[in-house]
Design an enzyme around this catalytic site. Structure first.
Site, PDB file in Angstrom:
ATOM      1  N   ASN A   1       0.836  -1.213   0.000  1.00 60.17           N
ATOM      2  CA  ASN A   1       0.000   0.000   0.000  1.00 60.17           C
ATOM      3  C   ASN A   1       0.866   1.256   0.000  1.00 60.17           C
ATOM      4  OD1 ASN A   1      -3.033  -0.477   0.179  1.00 60.17           O
ATOM      5  ND2 ASN A   1      -2.251  -1.970   1.656  1.00 60.17           N
TER       6      ASN A   1
ATOM      7  N   LEU B   1       1.074  -2.298  12.706  1.00 58.41           N
ATOM      8  CA  LEU B   1       0.538  -3.258  13.675  1.00 58.41           C
ATOM      9  C   LEU B   1       0.625  -2.807  15.123  1.00 58.41           C
ATOM     10  CD1 LEU B   1       1.798  -6.582  12.060  1.00 58.41           C
ATOM     11  CD2 LEU B   1      -0.444  -5.507  11.875  1.00 58.41           C
ATOM     12  N   LYS B   2       1.182  -1.634  15.365  1.00 55.47           N
ATOM     13  CA  LYS B   2       1.293  -1.161  16.750  1.00 55.47           C
ATOM     14  C   LYS B   2       0.154  -0.190  17.059  1.00 55.47           C
ATOM     15  CE  LYS B   2       5.036  -3.430  17.431  1.00 55.47           C
ATOM     16  NZ  LYS B   2       5.023  -4.627  18.252  1.00 55.47           N
ATOM     17  N   LEU B   3      -0.150  -0.097  18.342  1.00 55.57           N
ATOM     18  CA  LEU B   3      -1.179   0.853  18.769  1.00 55.57           C
ATOM     19  C   LEU B   3      -0.583   2.262  18.719  1.00 55.57           C
ATOM     20  CD1 LEU B   3      -4.032   1.066  19.948  1.00 55.57           C
ATOM     21  CD2 LEU B   3      -3.001   0.995  22.213  1.00 55.57           C
TER      22      LEU B   3
ATOM     23  N   HIS C   1      -8.163  -0.935   6.575  1.00 53.73           N
ATOM     24  CA  HIS C   1      -8.458  -2.234   7.176  1.00 53.73           C
ATOM     25  C   HIS C   1      -8.981  -3.138   6.058  1.00 53.73           C
ATOM     26  CE1 HIS C   1      -9.531  -5.040  10.351  1.00 53.73           C
ATOM     27  NE2 HIS C   1     -10.671  -5.237   9.706  1.00 53.73           N
TER      28      HIS C   1
ATOM     29  N   GLU D   1      -7.546  -2.344  -2.242  1.00 55.88           N
ATOM     30  CA  GLU D   1      -6.850  -1.429  -1.316  1.00 55.88           C
ATOM     31  C   GLU D   1      -5.925  -0.510  -2.090  1.00 55.88           C
ATOM     32  OE1 GLU D   1      -4.929  -3.113   2.128  1.00 55.88           O
ATOM     33  OE2 GLU D   1      -6.255  -4.829   2.121  1.00 55.88           O
TER      34      GLU D   1
HETATM   35  C1  GRF Z   1      -3.253  -4.582   4.213  1.00 55.79           C
HETATM   36  O1  GRF Z   1      -4.088  -5.673   3.985  1.00 55.79           O
HETATM   37  C2  GRF Z   1      -3.957  -3.550   5.059  1.00 55.79           C
HETATM   38  O2  GRF Z   1      -5.333  -3.501   4.844  1.00 55.79           O
HETATM   39  C3  GRF Z   1      -3.680  -4.025   6.453  1.00 55.79           C
HETATM   40  O3  GRF Z   1      -2.371  -4.532   6.411  1.00 55.79           O
HETATM   41  C4  GRF Z   1      -2.058  -4.964   5.086  1.00 55.79           C
HETATM   42  C5  GRF Z   1      -0.791  -4.274   4.682  1.00 55.79           C
HETATM   43  O4  GRF Z   1      -0.287  -4.748   3.478  1.00 55.79           O
HETATM   44  N1  GRF Z   1      -3.910  -2.975   7.422  1.00 55.79           N
HETATM   45  P1  GRF Z   1       0.962  -4.049   2.803  1.00 55.79           P
HETATM   46  O5  GRF Z   1       2.100  -4.040   3.818  1.00 55.79           O
HETATM   47  O6  GRF Z   1       0.556  -2.658   2.419  1.00 55.79           O
HETATM   48  O7  GRF Z   1       1.285  -4.882   1.614  1.00 55.79           O
END
Ligand code: GRF
Length: 218
Positions: free
Chosen positions: A22, A101-103, A120, A190
């Site tokens: 992303n 992944l962290k708060l 998400h 995404e």
């Molecule tokens: C994606 O699926 C996003 O929705 C989630 O974590 C993933 C990240 O993927 N929050 P990447 O690291 O951008 O490939």
């Protein structure tokens, strides 16, 4: 928050823990510098993991990358203060959580109220909340038997995955899907949705009113 003049681009920080696909889409649509006509530019990437692919992508794009790990700090507030210091130095107008992944500490959430978004990989408010990340999300969608899934982009507030929704996309869920197949179908969406939302924000077309979001279309 709108970026109007060429030299008034919205300055974006991306927080990412993983591979950063992303992030790559954001770098492609909103490259650093003033050369492109894009209304925003990614100027900072922060990861909690030194080996994160996201940092390599930042380096390749010529964007500053920083490792800031919560475990280095005695308290969440100090972790937040470090993030805020980096954001202030780079004059960040929008923070994007892209696989982070962290708060995010409360002092950062408060300072960047309505200026921090998260992506998400399911249709919130279903299949979200604490511990719902990665393949767990898609496994939950499959075991529930939902027929639609898809990404949600929302503003970040103090509750996991509960801030005002900005945009969603729906994809079909097939009976035969594995979690990986569903994840790939969602991820494809995404990659369009997140840059689209950043573009809308950068051009002043996203308004929050009464806890809901209005998109101002042309
Ligand atoms: C994606 O699926 C996003 O929705 C989630 O974590 C993933 C990240 O993927 N929050 P990447 O690291 O951008 O490939």
């Amino acid at each position: 928050m709108a970026a109007t003049a060429k030299n008034k681009k919205l300055r974006v920080a991306v927080l990412a823990s993983g591979g950063g696909s992303n992030l790559q889409c954001l770098l492609d649509r909103f490259p650093p510098g003033d050369d492109s006509p894009a209304p925003a530019q990614v100027v900072l990437v922060v990861s909690d993991r030194p080996g994160a692919g996201a940092l390599e992508r930042a380096a390749r794009a010529g964007v500053r990358g920083e490792v800031v790990s919560p475990s280095e700090f005695a308290a969440a507030e100090l972790f937040g203060a470090r993030l805020l210091e980096l954001f202030a130095r780079e004059r960040i107008g929008l923070v994007v959580l892209a696989g982070y992944l962290k708060l995010v500490p409360p002092n950062v959430v408060a300072r960047y109220s309505n200026r921090m978004i998260n992506i998400h990989p399911a249709l919130l408010p279903s299949f979200g909340g604490k511990g719902m990340y990665g393949s767990r999300v898609h496994e939950a969608v499959l075991s529930f038997g939902a027929k639609l899934s898809g990404p949600t982009v929302h503003f970040v507030n103090e509750h996991y995955d509960r801030g005002p929704v900005i945009a969603q996309r729906a994809v079909p869920v097939y009976f035969e899907d594995s979690a990986g197949q569903l994840a790939a179908r969602v991820l494809e969406q995404e990659h369009e949705l997140l840059p689209d939302v950043v573009g809308l924000i950068a051009t002043g077309r996203v308004e929050v009113s009464g806890g809901r979001v209005r998109i101002i279309r042309d």
